[in-house]
Design a protein around this motif. Structure first.
Motif, mmCIF file in Angstrom:
data_model
loop_
_atom_site.group_PDB
_atom_site.id
_atom_site.type_symbol
_atom_site.label_atom_id
_atom_site.label_comp_id
_atom_site.label_asym_id
_atom_site.label_seq_id
_atom_site.Cartn_x
_atom_site.Cartn_y
_atom_site.Cartn_z
ATOM 1 N N THR A 1 0.877 -1.167 0.000
ATOM 2 C CA THR A 1 0.000 0.000 0.000
ATOM 3 C C THR A 1 0.912 1.215 0.000
ATOM 4 O OG1 THR A 1 -0.125 -0.098 2.402
ATOM 5 C CG2 THR A 1 -1.917 -1.114 1.186
ATOM 6 N N TYR A 2 0.556 2.226 -0.763
ATOM 7 C CA TYR A 2 1.426 3.394 -0.901
ATOM 8 C C TYR A 2 0.596 4.672 -0.934
ATOM 9 C CZ TYR A 2 -0.114 3.398 -5.716
ATOM 10 O OH TYR A 2 -0.902 3.428 -6.839
ATOM 11 N N ALA A 3 1.258 5.763 -0.609
ATOM 12 C CA ALA A 3 0.619 7.085 -0.694
ATOM 13 C C ALA A 3 1.684 8.089 -1.101
ATOM 14 C CB ALA A 3 -0.009 7.479 0.629
ATOM 15 N N LEU A 4 1.418 8.825 -2.149
ATOM 16 C CA LEU A 4 2.280 9.918 -2.589
ATOM 17 C C LEU A 4 1.649 11.206 -2.113
ATOM 18 C CD1 LEU A 4 4.799 10.611 -4.412
ATOM 19 C CD2 LEU A 4 3.116 11.127 -6.200
ATOM 20 N N ARG A 5 2.396 11.978 -1.334
ATOM 21 C CA ARG A 5 1.836 13.219 -0.794
ATOM 22 C C ARG A 5 2.700 14.406 -1.187
ATOM 23 N NH1 ARG A 5 4.791 10.510 2.404
ATOM 24 N NH2 ARG A 5 6.174 11.479 3.890
ATOM 25 N N ASP A 6 2.070 15.536 -1.337
ATOM 26 C CA ASP A 6 2.758 16.790 -1.607
ATOM 27 C C ASP A 6 3.369 17.262 -0.293
ATOM 28 O OD1 ASP A 6 3.330 19.595 -1.955
ATOM 29 O OD2 ASP A 6 2.045 19.543 -3.732
ATOM 30 N N LEU A 7 4.674 17.461 -0.256
ATOM 31 C CA LEU A 7 5.335 17.819 0.992
ATOM 32 C C LEU A 7 5.048 19.254 1.427
ATOM 33 C CD1 LEU A 7 8.783 16.036 0.548
ATOM 34 C CD2 LEU A 7 6.820 15.322 1.928
ATOM 35 N N GLU A 8 4.663 20.116 0.484
ATOM 36 C CA GLU A 8 4.340 21.508 0.838
ATOM 37 C C GLU A 8 2.981 21.609 1.521
ATOM 38 O OE1 GLU A 8 4.635 23.981 -2.605
ATOM 39 O OE2 GLU A 8 6.725 23.428 -2.966
ATOM 40 N N THR A 9 1.999 20.901 0.984
ATOM 41 C CA THR A 9 0.638 21.024 1.507
ATOM 42 C C THR A 9 0.239 19.857 2.402
ATOM 43 O OG1 THR A 9 -0.342 19.867 -0.372
ATOM 44 C CG2 THR A 9 -0.062 22.261 -0.583
ATOM 45 N N GLY A 10 0.928 18.741 2.290
ATOM 46 C CA GLY A 10 0.561 17.554 3.042
ATOM 47 C C GLY A 10 -0.573 16.766 2.412
ATOM 48 N N ALA A 11 -1.084 17.240 1.294
ATOM 49 C CA ALA A 11 -2.199 16.572 0.625
ATOM 50 C C ALA A 11 -1.721 15.305 -0.075
ATOM 51 C CB ALA A 11 -2.835 17.510 -0.398
ATOM 52 N N VAL A 12 -2.553 14.275 -0.044
ATOM 53 C CA VAL A 12 -2.240 13.032 -0.745
ATOM 54 C C VAL A 12 -2.553 13.224 -2.221
ATOM 55 C CG1 VAL A 12 -2.832 10.598 -0.987
ATOM 56 C CG2 VAL A 12 -2.643 11.606 1.286
ATOM 57 N N VAL A 13 -1.536 13.066 -3.067
ATOM 58 C CA VAL A 13 -1.703 13.215 -4.514
ATOM 59 C C VAL A 13 -2.354 11.962 -5.086
ATOM 60 C CG1 VAL A 13 -0.484 13.557 -6.704
ATOM 61 C CG2 VAL A 13 0.301 14.743 -4.642
ATOM 62 N N THR A 14 -1.878 10.804 -4.667
ATOM 63 C CA THR A 14 -2.455 9.536 -5.091
ATOM 64 C C THR A 14 -2.074 8.467 -4.079
ATOM 65 O OG1 THR A 14 -2.718 7.967 -6.932
ATOM 66 C CG2 THR A 14 -0.499 8.838 -6.565
ATOM 67 N N SER A 15 -2.872 7.437 -4.019
ATOM 68 C CA SER A 15 -2.572 6.302 -3.140
ATOM 69 C C SER A 15 -3.176 5.058 -3.761
ATOM 70 C CB SER A 15 -3.133 6.531 -1.737
ATOM 71 O OG SER A 15 -4.536 6.609 -1.774
ATOM 72 N N GLY A 16 -2.747 3.920 -3.276
ATOM 73 C CA GLY A 16 -3.289 2.685 -3.824
ATOM 74 C C GLY A 16 -2.620 1.474 -3.226
ATOM 75 N N LYS A 17 -2.912 0.346 -3.844
ATOM 76 C CA LYS A 17 -2.370 -0.929 -3.390
ATOM 77 C C LYS A 17 -2.040 -1.759 -4.624
ATOM 78 C CE LYS A 17 -3.511 -4.818 -0.367
ATOM 79 N NZ LYS A 17 -4.526 -5.351 0.552
ATOM 80 N N LEU B 1 3.140 7.499 -12.310
ATOM 81 C CA LEU B 1 3.255 8.249 -13.565
ATOM 82 C C LEU B 1 1.881 8.577 -14.140
ATOM 83 C CD1 LEU B 1 6.230 6.412 -15.269
ATOM 84 C CD2 LEU B 1 6.199 8.755 -14.373
ATOM 85 N N ALA B 2 0.945 7.645 -14.029
ATOM 86 C CA ALA B 2 -0.402 7.891 -14.545
ATOM 87 C C ALA B 2 -1.123 8.987 -13.759
ATOM 88 C CB ALA B 2 -1.221 6.604 -14.513
ATOM 89 N N ALA B 3 -0.818 9.105 -12.465
ATOM 90 C CA ALA B 3 -1.505 10.080 -11.618
ATOM 91 C C ALA B 3 -0.738 11.370 -11.449
ATOM 92 C CB ALA B 3 -1.760 9.465 -10.243
ATOM 93 N N ALA B 4 0.478 11.437 -11.987
ATOM 94 C CA ALA B 4 1.336 12.608 -11.762
ATOM 95 C C ALA B 4 0.775 13.849 -12.424
ATOM 96 C CB ALA B 4 2.736 12.348 -12.291
#
Length: 163
Positions: A99-115, A155-158
């Motif tokens: 399970t993973y989560a990519l977050r924006d370090l400036e805002t703390g918002a999760v850009v994408t996550s999944g499994k 890459l698909a969610a970037a």
């Protein structure tokens, strides 16, 4: 009468992709450029975590000033899939999911996550040393497979970089 020409077919396919807005991930302005050297991956605390981190860093590069942070959790288990007549397991499946989560370090918002999940196998019919080597190789292959799945989804969610 029209003759079939593969070059015409390839040209039509390329034109259709261009018309739909397709951009290769690593082309100038593509999503791959937005993530290259921009992801700080959580430090590993297991061998599997090290293998996953290494594979992801090979794909996206290491950075000292990241824009994104990638957190992950790994779950691995083994199932015996072949048992000899003397009731000894001779082949194993190594099943894993991340399970993973990519977050924006400036805002703390999760850009994408999944499994993501996959499996590999290894034979345990050799010597103990050969079996251990096969098990470690299976774990390495599994982490490479899972890192490729994660990379593809990132890459698909970037976000596409501003031009």
């Amino acid at each position: 009468m029209l003759s079939f020409n593969r070059r015409h077919l390839l040209f039509l396919g390329a034109a259709a992709l261009g018309a739909c807005g397709f951009t290769p991930a690593y082309a100038p302005g593509g999503a791959g450029n937005a993530l290259q050297g921009q992801i700080e991956i959580d430090a590993p605390n297991t061998r599997a975590g090290y293998l996953l981190t290494r594979a992801l860093e090979n794909r996206f590069g290491r950075t000292s000033s990241a824009r994104y942070g990638l957190s992950y959790g790994i779950d691995i288990r083994q199932d015996s899939i072949a048992i000899s007549a003397s009731n000894v397991a001779t082949r194993f499946n190594v099943l894993g999911n991340v399970t993973y989560a990519l977050r924006d370090l400036e805002t703390g918002a999760v850009v994408t996550s999944g499994k993501v999940d996959s499996f590999t196998s290894y034979s345990a019919s050799g010597t103990p040393v050969a079996t251990l080597a096969a098990e470690r190789d299976a774990e390495t292959r599994l982490m490479n497979i899972l890192s490729e799945q994660i990379s593809t989804r990132l890459l698909a969610a970037a976000p596409t970089p501003a031009q």
